[in-house]
Design an enzyme around this catalytic site. Sequence first.
Site, short mmCIF file in Angstrom:
data_model
loop_
_atom_site.label_atom_id
_atom_site.label_comp_id
_atom_site.label_asym_id
_atom_site.label_seq_id
_atom_site.Cartn_x
_atom_site.Cartn_y
_atom_site.Cartn_z
N HIS A 44 -8.98 1.66 -0.15
CA HIS A 44 -8.05 2.43 0.68
C HIS A 44 -8.81 3.53 1.39
O HIS A 44 -9.80 4.05 0.86
CB HIS A 44 -6.95 3.03 -0.22
CG HIS A 44 -5.94 3.81 0.54
ND1 HIS A 44 -6.16 5.11 0.94
CD2 HIS A 44 -4.71 3.46 0.99
CE1 HIS A 44 -5.09 5.52 1.62
NE2 HIS A 44 -4.21 4.55 1.66
N GLU B 250 0.86 -1.19 0.00
CA GLU B 250 0.00 0.00 0.00
C GLU B 250 0.89 1.23 0.00
O GLU B 250 1.04 1.91 1.02
CB GLU B 250 -0.94 0.01 1.22
CG GLU B 250 -1.97 1.15 1.18
CD GLU B 250 -2.60 1.44 2.53
OE1 GLU B 250 -3.21 0.53 3.11
OE2 GLU B 250 -2.47 2.59 3.00
N ASP C 98 2.93 1.84 3.90
CA ASP C 98 2.22 3.10 3.75
C ASP C 98 3.18 4.26 3.48
O ASP C 98 2.98 5.38 3.96
CB ASP C 98 1.30 3.42 4.93
CG ASP C 98 0.19 4.39 4.56
OD1 ASP C 98 -0.22 4.40 3.40
OD2 ASP C 98 -0.23 5.15 5.44
C1 1DF Z 1 -2.16 9.40 5.68
C2 1DF Z 1 -2.19 8.04 5.96
C3 1DF Z 1 -2.42 9.84 4.38
C4 1DF Z 1 -2.51 7.13 4.97
C5 1DF Z 1 -2.70 8.92 3.38
O1 1DF Z 1 -3.01 9.30 2.13
C6 1DF Z 1 -2.67 7.56 3.65
C7 1DF Z 1 -1.86 10.34 6.73
C8 1DF Z 1 -3.37 10.65 1.89
O2 1DF Z 1 -1.12 9.97 7.65
O3 1DF Z 1 -2.34 11.47 6.68
O4 1DF Z 1 -2.79 6.70 2.64
N1 1DF Z 1 -2.70 5.80 5.36
O5 1DF Z 1 -3.01 4.91 4.53
O6 1DF Z 1 -2.63 5.49 6.57
MN MN Z 2 -2.31 4.52 2.72
#
Ligand code: 1DF
Ligand code: MN
Length: 345
Positions: free
Chosen positions: A182, A13, A308
């Site tokens: 997602h 991811e 991530d």
């Molecule tokens: C954040 C986390 C942003 C994830 C993401 O995409 C993301 C974040 C804008 O920490 O703000 O994909 N995530 O999957 O945990």
């Molecule tokens: Mn993510």
Amino acid sequence: MRTDLGFKRIATEEAFGTKELMKAYRDLLARKGSDDIGFNSLMGYYLTNPSERTRAVAARLEDLGQRRIDDMDATGIAMQILSITSPGVQVFGADQAVGLARSANDELAAAIAAHPTRYAGLAAIAPQNPQAAAKELERAVTKLGLKGAIVNSHTQGEYLDDPKFGDILAAAEALDVPIYIHPNTPSNAMIKPFMERGLDGAVFGFAVETGLHALRLVVSGAFDRFPRLKIVLGHLGEGLPYWLFRIDFMHGGSVRSGRYASQPKLKYAASHYLRENFYYTTSGMAWTPPIRYVQDVMGMDRLMYAMDYPYQFVPEEVNVTDELPIAYEDLKAFYQTNAERVFKL
Ligand code: 1DF
Ligand code: MN
């Protein structure tokens, strides 16, 4: 970080954004054209906050070249499965979104061609136009070699269980590729109490919104209509694995008593679909107890590693998963062979 494991760490991811997409986000923010509260909060933060963290994330998002490869080397990641950053193209009008998805997929395919052993990718699609989205998924899989689709949860407050998105689910099933649901920020209809305490993003709002999306799909009967449809959830299943027992009890009861016209009788208990049609990734949940729990209740063959990147780029975290108290073959499945099977790498 260990380099002698004898298998590959595949991260499933991992986000990127094309220059064109990031510019479209900036334009949307600048025009105040977005009435999507969650988008303004999320991308307003990553694209305009001047802190070191947000600038590092924003720069890395757009880089599919040497910096990303160097970061992967520094964290022992053999391969990234790349997907367009949340909220993808889902905040735009349909025509703009269809064009942005197509060019993002072309750029992604070019980056994979330049680094074929290091990258694989999922297709961006625009659910705003379900028929075009299904076609783009087919093009991306059959012509570009992408391995599935990413849907960044709700599209302007709408969820994939809405019958109008049926062509997308049918295309994924027919192509035998997974849809990665997602997270996205909660829609305008549910975001207010999250925003009041800054809980709309990855801290918690993402998981509530995305878990809801997945559960809507399950109780809608989507998997009775599309029994071979495969869905991937990050963040250890967005909380759902913890709820299996009570979901089955309460959903079963409400269906048997005919409480909601919108809840059809399903062929199986809700948990059956969460076990048979879903796969899970860790994405930033570098914590042994819930990882082991998901492996126990969903099966060793259902959980995959995800970092991530670049949102959570903490090199030491791979030590946690390297040291999971499981057999060598299970660790290899977690890091490598489950992803190879699910994404047909
Ligand atoms: C954040 C986390 C942003 C994830 C993401 O995409 C993301 C974040 C804008 O920490 O703000 O994909 N995530 O999957 O945990
Ligand atoms: Mn993510």
